[in-house]
Design an enzyme around this catalytic site. Structure first.
Site, PDB file in Angstrom:
ATOM      1  N   SER A 300       0.812  -1.213   0.000  1.00 11.98           N
ATOM      2  CA  SER A 300       0.000   0.000   0.000  1.00 11.98           C
ATOM      3  C   SER A 300       0.851   1.271   0.000  1.00 11.98           C
ATOM      4  O   SER A 300       1.547   1.557  -0.964  1.00 11.98           O
ATOM      5  CB  SER A 300      -0.953  -0.053   1.191  1.00 11.98           C
ATOM      6  N   ASP A 311       9.936   5.486 -10.252  1.00  8.83           N
ATOM      7  CA  ASP A 311       9.459   6.001 -11.542  1.00  8.83           C
ATOM      8  C   ASP A 311      10.003   7.380 -11.867  1.00  8.83           C
ATOM      9  O   ASP A 311       9.983   7.811 -13.025  1.00  8.83           O
ATOM     10  CB  ASP A 311       7.930   6.044 -11.554  1.00  8.83           C
ATOM     11  N   LYS A 325      -0.385  -4.142  -3.614  1.00 11.88           N
ATOM     12  CA  LYS A 325      -1.696  -3.574  -3.296  1.00 11.88           C
ATOM     13  C   LYS A 325      -1.800  -2.192  -3.938  1.00 11.88           C
ATOM     14  O   LYS A 325      -1.136  -1.250  -3.507  1.00 11.88           O
ATOM     15  CB  LYS A 325      -1.912  -3.454  -1.785  1.00 11.88           C
TER      16      LYS A 325
END
Length: 543
Positions: A300, A311, A325
């Site tokens: 999460s 990223d 998740k």
């Protein structure tokens, strides 16, 4: 000639329309036309069934429990993270997510059916009133809190209370062989999210976070500032075993590392509405080396931070593939003290990947996937991680990343040997803690005047304690057997860590465990400046 009612009719219609608007404004029609004009909707069926059972069924039935079962069954048809929180559990859940509770500020064990203080919380109510580790609390006001049949939850309820209220504790101190009464004023007691913070060396700071609660960012910011004051220009952010929490807290934390305007994540709901979260200029650790530690139990909010940095080509993600998740829940009050956490959207990392693993085969299969990873060899070798070319994404600097089933680290660190993982499991399930507590109970005076710095640098677990721990494991039910002597160094390290935790703090415990931490060793290996400073063979144990 106009009818005499021709003037009255428009007036009546106008009044009726106005009255309808007024009444409509007082009502809240949030349902479908079928609900408004039908008395046989799905909702009515459930309501009527409960009423029939309440008033007509031949036996007395607890319809509250039926409702709970019904709600759980409904949510069980959805995703694994949409869950029901019964009224009985709401306080505990709320406290955990808020990050504090009102109490007296102790950690305790039930030793021989008696509440015994393991450690007082620093600056907490009991610490301020002179309660010490090893003290036995026999009564709280007129309530007896010792005996076999009193569950821990009931004892906690007796010690909790309203903010500012007082409780009279009757205490027995074994080291002085005396009993006494002390009046303790209940206060807000923090539930720490930042489990540890210390310097690994002159430049590298370390912060361990165990969840993302309301108080987490404030704790993190304070810890980061303290480390920077100590000279930290690099950071290890440990998110291993962190199950997540509040989305907004993860966004704030990621902002500390990302430059103004960088995308942190975006969410998309069932209607296709997209909401984006961007970094601001408030970050205090931008353009500095950061290493994020993750494992198969990092989920999460932990994955949001790892994904946002990966990223954006910031820092290095170290460890094993995370849980996977990628769903966002919102807590909704059900009106009777209970609530439901319902999945309302999916989140995506800056490159557009969803890291949510599949739950099409049901909840059991979903949580069983951890064993699938173990059996496939994924936890041992990065080459065993299954990826799909259709879920391939590219970062701004050209690094290939994958969606579906978690964040794959930049640097892989395999799981330990079977014995190493068994020792970790014994620690997590309290075997080390219980043994150390009983060891201390025999004679706490031995460590009474032991300065923490001296303990950390000089104390060594001797062979006598080591052998006693082996006997303790062999006498467990069932007995626990493995290669004790082949893992002597690791076992002694965990025994010292548990001593440090009970004598001083969780922070001290993690400092000790750092010497056996493979992921931290890997960070030092890949950080060239640290290797130059410490030497390839230098010990990791922090001062």
């Amino acid at each position: 000639m106009k009818n005499k009612y021709s003037y009255i009719l428009p007036t009546i219609l106008a009044l009726a329309l106005a009255l309808g608007i007024f009444i409509g404004g007082k009502l809240h029609f949030n349902d479908t036309p079928e609900r408004l004009f039908s008395t046989n909707s799905k909702k009515d069926k459930l309501n009527r069934l409960i009423d029939y059972i309440d008033y007509e069924y031949v036996d007395d039935i607890d319809t509250d429990s039926i409702v709970d079962i019904t709600v759980n069954n409904i949510l069980g048809k959805l995703d694994p993270h949409s869950v029901y929180i019964p009224k009985s559990e709401m306080d505990a859940v709320s406290e955990n997510m808020k990050g504090d509770f009102v109490g007296i500020g102790i950690r305790f064990n039930m030793f021989k059916d008696t509440l015994t203080v393991v450690r007082t919380i620093r600056n907490g109510p009991c610490a301020k009133r002179g309660i010490l580790a090893g003290d036995k609390i026999l009564m709280a006001d007129k309530d007896t809190i010792f005996g076999k049949r009193i569950p821990n939850s009931e004892i906690v309820d007796r010690l909790k209370g309203q903010l500012g209220s007082t409780v009279k504790l009757h205490v027995y101190r074994k080291s002085e062989d005396r009993s006494f009464n002390v009046l303790v004023k209940r206060d807000v007691v923090p539930i720490k999210s930042v489990e540890a913070q210390f310097m690994l060396d002159k430049e590298m700071g370390y912060i361990k976070i165990n969840r993302f609660a309301e108080s987490t960012f404030k704790e993190f910011k304070k810890a980061l500032t303290n480390l920077q004051k100590q000279g930290a220009t690099k950071l290890v952010l440990d998110l291993r075993d962190n199950p997540g929490g509040y989305l907004g807290v993860a966004e704030k934390m990621a902002d500390e590392f990302l430059k103004d305007g960088k995308l942190i994540l975006f969410t998309k709901n069932k209607k296709g509405k997209i909401s984006k979260a961007f970094a601001t200029s408030r970050g205090t650790f931008e353009d500095k080396p950061v290493y994020v530690l993750i494992n198969e139990r990092s989920a999460s909010a932990s994955e949001i931070i790892a994904g946002a940095l990966q990223d954006n080509d910031i820092g290095t993600i170290v460890g094993r593939r995370s849980f996977g998740k990628g769903l966002v829940q919102r807590e909704m009050d059900l009106g009777d003290g209970s609530a439901v956490r319902l999945t309302v959207s999916r989140y995506y990392t800056p490159t557009g990947r969803s890291i949510q693993k599949s739950y099409e085969k049901g909840h059991k299969d979903y949580y069983q996937k951890y064993m699938d990873r173990y059996n496939s060899g994924e936890l041992v070798s990065v080459d065993s991680i299954k990826v799909a070319d259709s879920l391939k994404f590219t970062t701004p600097k050209g690094k290939i990343v994958y969606g579906g089933g978690g964040i794959i680290p930049d640097v892989f660190v395999p799981i330990g040997s079977l014995d190493e993982e068994r020792i970790k499991s014994l620690d997590a399930t309290g075997y080390f803690s219980d043994f150390v507590f009983k060891f201390l109970e025999k004679d706490r005076t031995r460590f009474k005047s032991y300065p923490q710095k001296e303990f950390m640098e000089e104390y060594r677990v001797d062979d006598i304690i080591f052998e006693r721990f082996i006997d303790y494991l062999l006498n467990a039910k069932p007995p626990i057997k493995f290669d004790y002597y082949g893992n002597e160094s690791r076992i002694k390290s965990y025994l010292k860590a548990n001593l440090a935790e009970q004598l001083y703090s969780p922070n001290a415990a993690l400092k000790v465990k750092a010497s056996q931490d493979k992921m931290l060793k890997k960070v030092l290996e890949i950080d060239k400046n640290v290797l130059d400073l410490m030497g390839a063979d230098a010990a990791l144990l922090p001062n």
